[in-house]
Design an enzyme around this catalytic site. Structure first.
Site, PDB file in Angstrom:
ATOM      1  N   TYR A  24       0.906  -1.273   0.024  1.00 13.02           N
ATOM      2  CA  TYR A  24       0.090  -0.068   0.152  1.00 13.02           C
ATOM      3  C   TYR A  24       0.735   1.199   0.113  1.00 13.02           C
ATOM      4  O   TYR A  24       0.745   2.067   0.926  1.00 13.02           O
ATOM      5  CB  TYR A  24      -1.013  -0.087   1.067  1.00 13.02           C
ATOM      6  CG  TYR A  24      -2.330   0.611   1.150  1.00 13.02           C
ATOM      7  CD1 TYR A  24      -3.159   0.582   0.118  1.00 13.02           C
ATOM      8  CD2 TYR A  24      -2.442   1.785   1.701  1.00 13.02           C
ATOM      9  CE1 TYR A  24      -4.375   1.169  -0.294  1.00 13.02           C
ATOM     10  CE2 TYR A  24      -3.667   2.681   1.465  1.00 13.02           C
ATOM     11  CZ  TYR A  24      -4.615   2.153   0.628  1.00 13.02           C
ATOM     12  OH  TYR A  24      -5.656   2.863   0.402  1.00 13.02           O
ATOM     13  N   HIS A  58      -4.248   7.106  -3.532  1.00 11.23           N
ATOM     14  CA  HIS A  58      -5.658   7.242  -3.917  1.00 11.23           C
ATOM     15  C   HIS A  58      -5.581   8.501  -4.955  1.00 11.23           C
ATOM     16  O   HIS A  58      -6.596   8.876  -5.456  1.00 11.23           O
ATOM     17  CB  HIS A  58      -6.556   7.940  -2.718  1.00 11.23           C
ATOM     18  CG  HIS A  58      -6.632   6.987  -1.626  1.00 11.23           C
ATOM     19  ND1 HIS A  58      -5.941   6.706  -0.731  1.00 11.23           N
ATOM     20  CD2 HIS A  58      -7.958   6.032  -1.648  1.00 11.23           C
ATOM     21  CE1 HIS A  58      -6.377   5.894   0.319  1.00 11.23           C
ATOM     22  NE2 HIS A  58      -7.653   5.524  -0.385  1.00 11.23           N
TER      23      HIS A  58
HETATM   24  N1  ASN Z   1     -11.759   4.458   2.125  1.00 12.83           N
HETATM   25  C1  ASN Z   1     -10.268   4.157   1.963  1.00 12.83           C
HETATM   26  C2  ASN Z   1      -9.780   3.194   1.096  1.00 12.83           C
HETATM   27  O1  ASN Z   1     -10.271   2.290   1.145  1.00 12.83           O
HETATM   28  C3  ASN Z   1      -9.812   4.295   3.449  1.00 12.83           C
HETATM   29  C4  ASN Z   1      -8.213   4.317   3.130  1.00 12.83           C
HETATM   30  O2  ASN Z   1      -7.556   5.052   2.878  1.00 12.83           O
HETATM   31  N2  ASN Z   1      -7.420   3.348   3.544  1.00 12.83           N
HETATM   32  O3  ASN Z   1      -8.949   3.466   0.418  1.00 12.83           O
HETATM   33 ZN    ZN Z   2      -9.227   1.909  -0.881  1.00 12.14          ZN
END
Ligand code: ASN
Ligand code: ZN
Length: 324
Positions: A159, A247
């Site tokens: 991640y 993200h």
């Molecule tokens: N909703 C976000 C995701 O699933 C939470 C996070 O940043 N881990 O990526």
């Molecule tokens: Zn996510």
């Protein structure tokens, strides 16, 4: 415990029929109903817990209509849809393909504008009521979080940086394949304040630059402050900001997938992406490797020179991830 079909009301007031639950007769007498679904063969069950009590969401009738239950009803309902998608389309039996229990916790925290997979189960906040409403209302949100569970049990993409952005993109792409009404993520969980500000979804696969990124990230991009849809717009974020942009740069892969789907549709897109996830991607795979193995998966499934293989390559070309 006995299988029972009940009903409920979702976050947006939808009537949810055929809600699979269990009827129990507690020692103290009476009858209770709990959001424990044992109706699917080969899986331990689909369970929805209330974070506040730490217990299964429960009610004294099979009709879960109180406002307090709405997030639980949607988490339960959407979990089943996602479970069935993976079962029907990919012959995958739950997140680990071995029938592990699918567990959601709802009513988490106070004004919490997020949902997450913690390695074992899903947790949903209720939002602050202005920026977001209870997050289990979004089928794409549930599909996103549950896909993190599938990833943990397959490629296990780390991640951070590009592997993390691939992890995030996979979660969004399956979110948009399963919640197939549009190519946006989170359109059903935005609150009135967000909508009034033009934030009608969290992210867009069709047009990532529709939405701004967090202000803190702007200096690391090309200055426009929008989600990227091409490698020219890649954000070079340090690890302490969104784990290196997991993200943010995910939008580049999201957009490639969207472009591919315009040629071949969601079903084939899902087959190709699923195959690559299970057979080829590994924890440190980057965008370039994703290009190679997704094209390979398309060839495995549909043949060399197939429309599907060409559309997969073309999706990556159009976002600036080229053949090396
Ligand atoms: N909703 C976000 C995701 O699933 C939470 C996070 O940043 N881990 O990526
Ligand atoms: Zn996510």
């Amino acid at each position: 415990m006995e299988d029972h079909k009940g009903v409920g009301t979702g976050v947006h007031g939808e009537h949810r029929d055929d809600l699979h639950m269990s009827r129990v007769k507690p020692d103290k007498g009476g009858t209770m109903f709990m959001l424990a679904d044992h109706s699917h063969e080969g899986i331990e069950g689909i369970y929805t817990y209330d974070y506040n009590t730490g217990e299964l969401a429960e009610n004294n009738s099979a009709s879960f209509k109180d406002e307090y239950h709405h997030p639980a009803v949607d988490a339960h309902y959407n979990s089943e849809i996602v479970y069935e998608y993976y079962k029907e389309e990919h012959d995958r039996n739950s997140l680990d393909d071995e029938g592990m229990a699918i567990i959601s916790y709802v009513n988490y925290g106070t004004d919490f504008n997020n949902a997450f997979w913690n390695g074992q189960h899903m947790t949903y906040g209720n939002g602050d009521g202005d920026f977001m409403v209870p997050l289990s209302a979004g089928l794409d949100v549930a599909a996103h979080e549950m896909t993190h569970g599938v990833i943990t049990n397959t490629a296990n993409l780390v991640y951070r940086n590009q592997p993390g952005a691939l992890n995030e993109a996979y979660a969004d792409i399956f979110g948009a394949i399963i919640d197939d009404e549009n190519w946006e993520i989170g359109e059903d969980i935005m609150g009135p304040g967000a909508i009034a500000d033009g934030r009608t979804a969290l992210r867009s696969l069709s047009d990532p630059s529709k939405f701004p990124v967090n202000e803190a990230y702007i200096p690391y991009g090309n200055g426009d402050g929008l989600y990227p849809s091409h490698m020219d717009e890649y954000y070079d974020l340090p690890l302490h900001l969104d784990n290196g942009g997991v993200h943010i740069n995910s939008s580049i892969i999201n957009h490639a997938a969207y472009l591919t789907a315009q040629e071949i549709g969601r079903d084939a897109l899902g087959q190709i992406y699923y195959r690559a996830l299970v057979h080829y991607l590994t924890p440190y795979s980057d965008f370039q490797e994703a290009r190679q193995v997704l094209i390979q998966s398309a060839i495995d499934l549909y043949g060399e020179g197939s429309e599907e293989a060409i559309a997969t390559a073309s999706g990556f070309d159009q976002v600036g991830i080229y053949e090396e």
